[in-house]
Design an enzyme around this catalytic site. Structure first.
Site, PDB file in Angstrom:
ATOM      1  N   VAL A  19      -4.111  -8.246  -3.425  1.00 58.24           N
ATOM      2  CA  VAL A  19      -2.993  -8.092  -2.493  1.00 58.24           C
ATOM      3  C   VAL A  19      -2.354  -9.458  -2.297  1.00 58.24           C
ATOM      4  O   VAL A  19      -3.039 -10.463  -2.155  1.00 58.24           O
ATOM      5  CB  VAL A  19      -3.444  -7.508  -1.133  1.00 58.24           C
ATOM      6  N   SER A  20      -1.026  -9.470  -2.296  1.00 60.31           N
ATOM      7  CA  SER A  20      -0.310 -10.742  -2.181  1.00 60.31           C
ATOM      8  C   SER A  20       0.432 -10.893  -0.873  1.00 60.31           C
ATOM      9  O   SER A  20       0.971 -11.949  -0.582  1.00 60.31           O
ATOM     10  CB  SER A  20       0.685 -10.892  -3.341  1.00 60.31           C
ATOM     11  N   THR A  21       0.474  -9.812  -0.061  1.00 55.66           N
ATOM     12  CA  THR A  21       1.144  -9.893   1.235  1.00 55.66           C
ATOM     13  C   THR A  21       0.263  -9.301   2.311  1.00 55.66           C
ATOM     14  O   THR A  21      -0.659  -8.536   2.028  1.00 55.66           O
ATOM     15  CB  THR A  21       2.482  -9.115   1.230  1.00 55.66           C
ATOM     16  N   GLN A  29      -0.009  -5.352   2.531  1.00 60.31           N
ATOM     17  CA  GLN A  29      -0.787  -4.592   1.566  1.00 60.31           C
ATOM     18  C   GLN A  29      -2.257  -4.583   1.982  1.00 60.31           C
ATOM     19  O   GLN A  29      -2.713  -5.466   2.687  1.00 60.31           O
ATOM     20  CB  GLN A  29      -0.646  -5.221   0.169  1.00 60.31           C
ATOM     21  N   VAL A  74      -2.947 -13.830  -3.191  1.00 62.83           N
ATOM     22  CA  VAL A  74      -2.898 -14.570  -4.456  1.00 62.83           C
ATOM     23  C   VAL A  74      -1.758 -14.050  -5.322  1.00 62.83           C
ATOM     24  O   VAL A  74      -1.613 -12.842  -5.509  1.00 62.83           O
ATOM     25  CB  VAL A  74      -4.229 -14.436  -5.229  1.00 62.83           C
TER      26      VAL A  74
END
Length: 210
Positions: free
Chosen positions: A9-11, A14, A39
């Site tokens: 998950v990047s945000t 999420q 990441v």
């Protein structure tokens, strides 16, 4: 033999839980979840992620690696194709939740290998292209919002940035409007507006500081 779900998950919007629930709903029995938070899949290769590098040590011949789609492994063409091929050489089976695809090194027929490798390349290239398109839309949205200054903000979007990115991802895969609506919780009309004007959708988020 184990089945490992890798989630990225990047945000903040999420969640790992959503990706696990999707995998289980698709019929996967997950033995372990390995996940990376916050990441980038574009600039950080799988081997350089805190948890991602564990996959190369823990997965053995006959094990199955499950990902929602190849973009969870990364959004860089070279990194994704190299990663999948390395796992296949080790005898690891890679399976995707979306589209139910399976990649392994079982076939030795050169024609079947060529078709498999072409599909891997296409999916990796699509993941990178989608990431680049999202980045450009975000830049355009920010610039448009700056240019508008303190003008009327307009109606607040019914989606957040994570949802918009998911809609764009599904659209790039050719997913139908009704299916996207069901998965994201947005109305069909909202999905159609995003499809018709993705830059405008991103601009609306930028206006509201979202």
């Amino acid at each position: 033999m184990v089945t490992v779900l890798y989630a990225r998950v990047s945000t903040a919007e999420q969640t790992i839980g959503h990706q696990k629930a999707q995998a289980e709903a698709a019929g996967f029995v997950i033995d372990e979840v390995v996940s990376d938070h916050g990441v980038s899949g574009v600039s950080v290769p799988l081997r350089e992620r805190t948890e991602g590098r564990r996959l190369f040590d823990m997965l053995r011949t006959g094990d199955t690696l499950v990902v929602r789609w190849v973009d969870r492994l990364g959004r860089n063409y070279q990194d994704v194709t190299d990663t999948i091929r390395e796992f296949m050489r080790k005898g690891v089976i890679i399976r995707t939740v979306i589209n139910g695809l399976t990649f392994d090194g079982a076939t030795k027929d050169p024609m079947q290998e060529a078709v498999r490798d072409a599909l891997i390349a296409f999916m990796a290239a699509t993941a990178q292209a989608q990431a680049e398109a999202t980045k450009e839309a975000q830049k355009a949205g920010i610039e448009a919002a700056k240019g508008e200054g303190t003008k009327y903000l307009g109606k607040k979007p019914s989606y957040d940035r994570a949802t918009l990115e998911r809609v764009m991802e599904l659209l790039s895969l050719g997913t139908g409007t009704s299916e996207i609506s069901r998965e994201t919780g947005l109305s069909r009309q909202a999905v159609l507006r995003v499809k018709a004007d993705p830059v405008g959708a991103d601009t609306a988020l930028a206006r509201w500081g979202l």
